[in-house]
Motif scaffolding. Structure first.
Motif, PDB file in Angstrom:
ATOM      1  N   GLN A 575      14.000  14.822  17.279  1.00 39.44           N
ATOM      2  CA  GLN A 575      13.940  16.221  16.575  1.00 39.44           C
ATOM      3  C   GLN A 575      14.757  17.106  17.085  1.00 39.44           C
ATOM      4  O   GLN A 575      15.191  17.277  18.123  1.00 39.44           O
ATOM      5  N   SER A 589      19.069  24.901  11.096  1.00 41.43           N
ATOM      6  CA  SER A 589      18.643  23.726  10.617  1.00 41.43           C
ATOM      7  C   SER A 589      17.761  23.082  11.269  1.00 41.43           C
ATOM      8  O   SER A 589      17.445  23.450  12.521  1.00 41.43           O
ATOM      9  N   TYR A 590      16.766  22.142  10.678  1.00 40.43           N
ATOM     10  CA  TYR A 590      15.750  21.545  11.212  1.00 40.43           C
ATOM     11  C   TYR A 590      15.991  20.041  10.899  1.00 40.43           C
ATOM     12  O   TYR A 590      15.966  19.619   9.516  1.00 40.43           O
ATOM     13  N   GLN A 591      15.835  18.840  11.735  1.00 43.32           N
ATOM     14  CA  GLN A 591      15.689  17.543  11.407  1.00 43.32           C
ATOM     15  C   GLN A 591      14.794  16.743  12.320  1.00 43.32           C
ATOM     16  O   GLN A 591      14.508  17.111  13.361  1.00 43.32           O
ATOM     17  N   ARG A 592      14.152  16.033  11.614  1.00 45.51           N
ATOM     18  CA  ARG A 592      13.099  14.959  12.373  1.00 45.51           C
ATOM     19  C   ARG A 592      13.191  13.659  11.817  1.00 45.51           C
ATOM     20  O   ARG A 592      13.163  13.632  10.501  1.00 45.51           O
ATOM     21  N   TYR A 611      12.214  10.977   7.530  1.00 42.64           N
ATOM     22  CA  TYR A 611      13.356  11.753   7.837  1.00 42.64           C
ATOM     23  C   TYR A 611      13.019  13.044   7.094  1.00 42.64           C
ATOM     24  O   TYR A 611      12.463  13.065   5.741  1.00 42.64           O
ATOM     25  N   GLY A 613      14.255  17.141   6.528  1.00 41.42           N
ATOM     26  CA  GLY A 613      15.217  18.085   7.160  1.00 41.42           C
ATOM     27  C   GLY A 613      15.114  19.380   6.238  1.00 41.42           C
ATOM     28  O   GLY A 613      15.013  19.149   5.149  1.00 41.42           O
ATOM     29  N   ARG A 615      17.853  22.976   5.862  1.00 40.94           N
ATOM     30  CA  ARG A 615      19.005  23.802   6.266  1.00 40.94           C
ATOM     31  C   ARG A 615      19.365  24.984   5.717  1.00 40.94           C
ATOM     32  O   ARG A 615      18.969  25.260   4.510  1.00 40.94           O
ATOM     33  N   ARG A 628      16.612  21.592   1.453  1.00 41.67           N
ATOM     34  CA  ARG A 628      15.604  20.727   2.042  1.00 41.67           C
ATOM     35  C   ARG A 628      15.655  19.439   1.347  1.00 41.67           C
ATOM     36  O   ARG A 628      15.767  19.159   0.147  1.00 41.67           O
ATOM     37  N   ARG A 630      13.287  15.149   2.091  1.00 38.38           N
ATOM     38  CA  ARG A 630      12.287  14.353   3.145  1.00 38.38           C
ATOM     39  C   ARG A 630      12.318  13.036   2.219  1.00 38.38           C
ATOM     40  O   ARG A 630      12.110  13.015   0.973  1.00 38.38           O
TER      41      ARG A 630
END
Length: 772
Positions: A575, A589-592, A611, A613, A615, A628, A630
């Motif tokens: 993450q 941003s967020y990513q996992r 995945y 994410g 931004r 976004r 997924r």
């Protein structure tokens, strides 16, 4: 006052003419004083005991006392060899009362009065009253109310006091009729109009009120016009004047703005000069400007701030960087020198927190990278601020360095925070279109007892789901930032109520997870747990039933008819999050990426991976574009040909593709001819979207809400069949989310863009008191 002064002087001369001889003053007495101190009067007298009294001296004495402004009458008398000064004080202001004011509050008006010399306890002069009316009229003119009137009344009170009553008619606010520019030739006038806060009347100005004239706004608009020119290379632009013409009858203002544009300048030589501190050999590489590009003030200031940041990261937090331009008007170039004055290297003596009434000091200190006793580093101070804000405990974090008196190379780092609610114990009632009525009792604390730990216990019941859950999360199990979470739950889910096929499952699970930081913004985590599932099929769905579903029949064949399953699960994730705050962010941003596995030997063997994410592209404070996406996929192992059907992914609804009913997209149940099929989900999920978000102007706290225009897309597939991206569904619409004391309120209105026969659409969707 002039008439009174002349009269008193004349009277003094008359009295003095009756005194037979000039006399030597033995003593001076002042009679009639009540509020004015005798020291103040004696300090103003041009005569002293021991002097010889003369007629001219008497006239000067009266004139000096009148000039003090405290007296309405002054007379001189002789008592033997004593000079007696009789005074009558002017009344003092006892109170000031306002009536009729709504736009400008009383306290703001009192500030205006103080500027005019009117305040309770002060002596009242007629000239002061006249000045007061002028000052108030100017204040209302500044608000665009040119026909405002002020009527002043005075009322005598006991003890030589006076009351002032101000009856205000605030009048009608003037609106802008037209804005005209003179001298604008090289810049698009529309760019100037767009930069201004004031505007001519239009379709939306009724809501924005930007067509209402205000002198403070006009002054700001003049600076914004300059900024437009500065950013296009017009370094010597001069907005010479802004003329305001008022039509008194219609209260309409016509603005004329005169601009002397000058010429466009480009950069000649760019260099850094001054005394560089030890450890910094050269700063030229930290300047982004290049020879030949336009001389933009915005870029020049940004480079200056960048140089300060470089010096600040080395401990020179008080460094000054001055911009010294040398203009060549004939060539149209500017030689720019950044003059560096580093000052002393600063050390942090101590770090203090203010405003943290709940959060414990150690919880805040463990998030700091700036340490006591170390060199002050503006980069570390900013990173510490960002870390504290990302916790979600504070609505505002403001660090500042305070110099230590007597120690020019030391400073105290003061971090002032404003705490916000991080949880509650509540009984809630809500409604969601996908789950029906929602009832719950929940204790949720993101900052449990100020420890920084997250604790949640809940009991929730809806038409579709009944759940009992407990979770505990410690973000700092170790000083290195290793986290630990514990989750336990019991859940019953009726998928018919969720809008999909008719079956239900009972699940009981417990899991433990650990997270390990691998950088400032990235973590990896591991989890393990036990999950027990009981499957309950409707009689008509069982193999051989009247509404038997092919996917369920296949699953039952794979598991040899079993309906109870025990799984040992493990998982790993990576993450990374650079979001600027935990709730309703506007930047970062967020990513996992995750991979979860049902360990071989479990009753069900399969894996899932995915995945997730998003931004945020910040456009302005509380305004951003969000992108976004997924993707999630699962497949069976061992005897399973795919993931268990009750682990299928679903799409549609507020949290995926708005405009379509919740869980309605994707493969449908494989049933016999003549039997209605239901959404069944699949093992491949693809969703995404773009949102333009901003804070709603009708809500006071901009951080508590989002108004957005969006485009959603998504679909669910069975990967064993053809995956056709042309089957992706899309929608567009508007949405509003508001974080309130009872929970989030979410509303959306969406129109499907490519619906097909059989799709279940739903343009208006909402949820109240349920999670985002």
């Amino acid at each position: 006052m002039a008439f009174a002064l002349r009269s008193s002087v004349a009277f003094a001369c008359l009295v003095l003419s009756q005194w037979s001889l000039a006399f030597s003053i033995a003593d001076i007495r002042i009679e009639g004083l009540k509020r004015v101190s005798s020291e103040r009067v004696f300090a103003a007298l041009p005569v002293q005991a021991g002097q010889t009294y003369t007629a001219s001296m008497g006239a000067q004495t009266i004139r000096s006392l009148f000039e003090l402004g405290f007296f309405r009458d002054v007379t001189l008398e002789q008592d033997g060899n004593d000079l007696v000064i009789q005074v009558a004080e002017r009344p003092a202001i006892a109170r000031v009362v306002f009536t009729g004011n709504k736009i400008i509050p009383d306290e703001a008006l009192r500030d205006v009065l103080r500027g005019a010399g009117v305040a309770e306890g002060e002596v009242l002069l007629q000239s002061t009253l006249d000045r007061l009316q002028t000052q108030l009229a100017r204040e209302y003119e500044g608000q665009g109310r040119y026909d405002a009137t002020v009527e002043t009344r005075t009322r005598a009170l006991p003890d030589n006091r006076i009351g002032i009553e101000l009856d205000i008619n605030e009048g009608q606010i003037a609106t802008i009729g037209r804005i005209r520019f003179i001298g604008v030739e090289q810049v698009d006038v529309d760019d100037l109009r767009d930069a201004m806060e004031l505007t001519e009347p239009g379709a939306f100005t009724f809501f924005s009120k930007r067509h209402r004239f205000n002198r403070q706004r006009l002054a700001g608009d003049v600076e914004r016009i300059r900024s437009v020119y500065f950013d296009q290379g017009f370094a010597r632009v001069d907005v010479k004047s802004s003329t305001v013409q008022l039509d008194p009858q219609s209260q309409t203002v016509f603005l004329t703005i005169l601009v002397d544009e000058g010429r466009v300048y480009t950069l000649g030589d760019v260099r850094v000069a001054g005394e560089l501190p030890p450890g910094i050999d050269n700063l030229d590489g930290d300047v982004s400007l290049t020879v030949g590009e336009l001389y933009r003030q915005r870029d020049v200031s940004a480079d200056a701030e960048g140089l300060k940041a470089v010096l600040g990261r080395s401990g020179f937090t008080g460094a000054n960087v001055r911009e010294v331009p040398e203009f060549d008007d004939q060539a149209g170039t500017v030689d720019l020198t950044y003059l560096v004055e580093p000052g002393l290297k600063t050390y942090v003596r101590r770090i203090e927190f203010k405003g943290n009434e709940v959060t414990a000091d150690p919880v805040m200190r463990r998030n700091l990278v700036q340490l006591e006793g170390a060199v002050a580093d503006t980069g570390k101070i900013e990173l510490s601020r960002s870390r504290l804000e990302r916790l979600g405990f504070f609505s505002r974090v403001s660090p500042s360095l305070k110099p230590v008196p007597g120690s020019p190379d030391q400073a105290d780092l003061e971090i002032e925070v404003e705490e916000q609610s991080t949880g509650s114990f509540s009984a809630s009632v809500g409604y969601s279109q996908s789950s029906g009525a929602v009832f719950g009792v929940e204790l949720a604390q993101d900052n449990f007892l100020g420890s920084g730990n997250n604790v949640k216990f809940g009991v929730n019941k809806s038409d579709a789901v009944q759940q009992l859950s407990f979770s505990f999360f410690d973000p700092f199990l170790t000083v290195d930032g290793v986290s630990r979470g514990i989750d336990a739950f019991y859940r019953q889910t009726d998928f018919q109520e969720e809008g999909s096929s008719s079956y239900s499952i009972d699940e009981t699970g417990v899991s433990v997870n650990f997270g390990y930081p691998i950088s400032e913004y990235s973590r990896v985590g591991f989890s393990g747990g036990l999950l027990m599932t009981d499957l309950k099929l409707g009689a008509n769905l069982a193999p051989g039933g009247s509404a038997a579903v092919g996917q369920i029949t296949t699953f039952q064949t794979d598991v040899a008819g079993k309906e109870s399953f025990t799984e040992l699960q493990t998982g790993i994730y990576w993450q990374r999050s650079t979001l600027n705050r935990g709730l309703l962010p506007t930047d970062g941003s967020y990513q996992r990426v995750n991979f979860d596995l049902s360990i071989p030997g479990s009753d069900l063997q399969y894996y899932t991976t995915g995945y997730d994410g998003e931004r945020y592209f910040n456009l302005a404070p509380e305004k951003a574009i969000r992108v976004r996406g997924r993707v999630a996929f699962g497949d069976g192992m061992g005897d399973l040909s795919t993931i268990p059907f009750f682990r299928n992914y679903f799409a549609g609804g507020q949290r995926s593709v708005r405009g379509y009913e919740s869980n309605s997209l994707g493969p449908r149940s494989d049933v016999a001819s003549g039997v209605a099929s239901d959404p069944f989900g699949g093992n491949l999920l693809i969703t995404g979207g773009v949102d333009y978000q901003l804070a709603a102007p009708f809500v006071d706290n901009p951080r508590s809400n989002r108004l957005s225009v969006f485009v959603d897309m998504g679909q669910v597939y069975d990967s064993r069949e053809n995956v056709d991206l042309g089957e992706l569904r899309a929608s567009a619409g508007v949405a509003f989310t508001w974080i309130t004391a009872i929970g989030p309120l979410s509303f959306s209105y969406a129109t499907p863009l490519n619906e097909k026969t059989g799709d279940k659409t739903e343009t208006f969707q909402f949820s109240i008191g349920t999670g985002l």
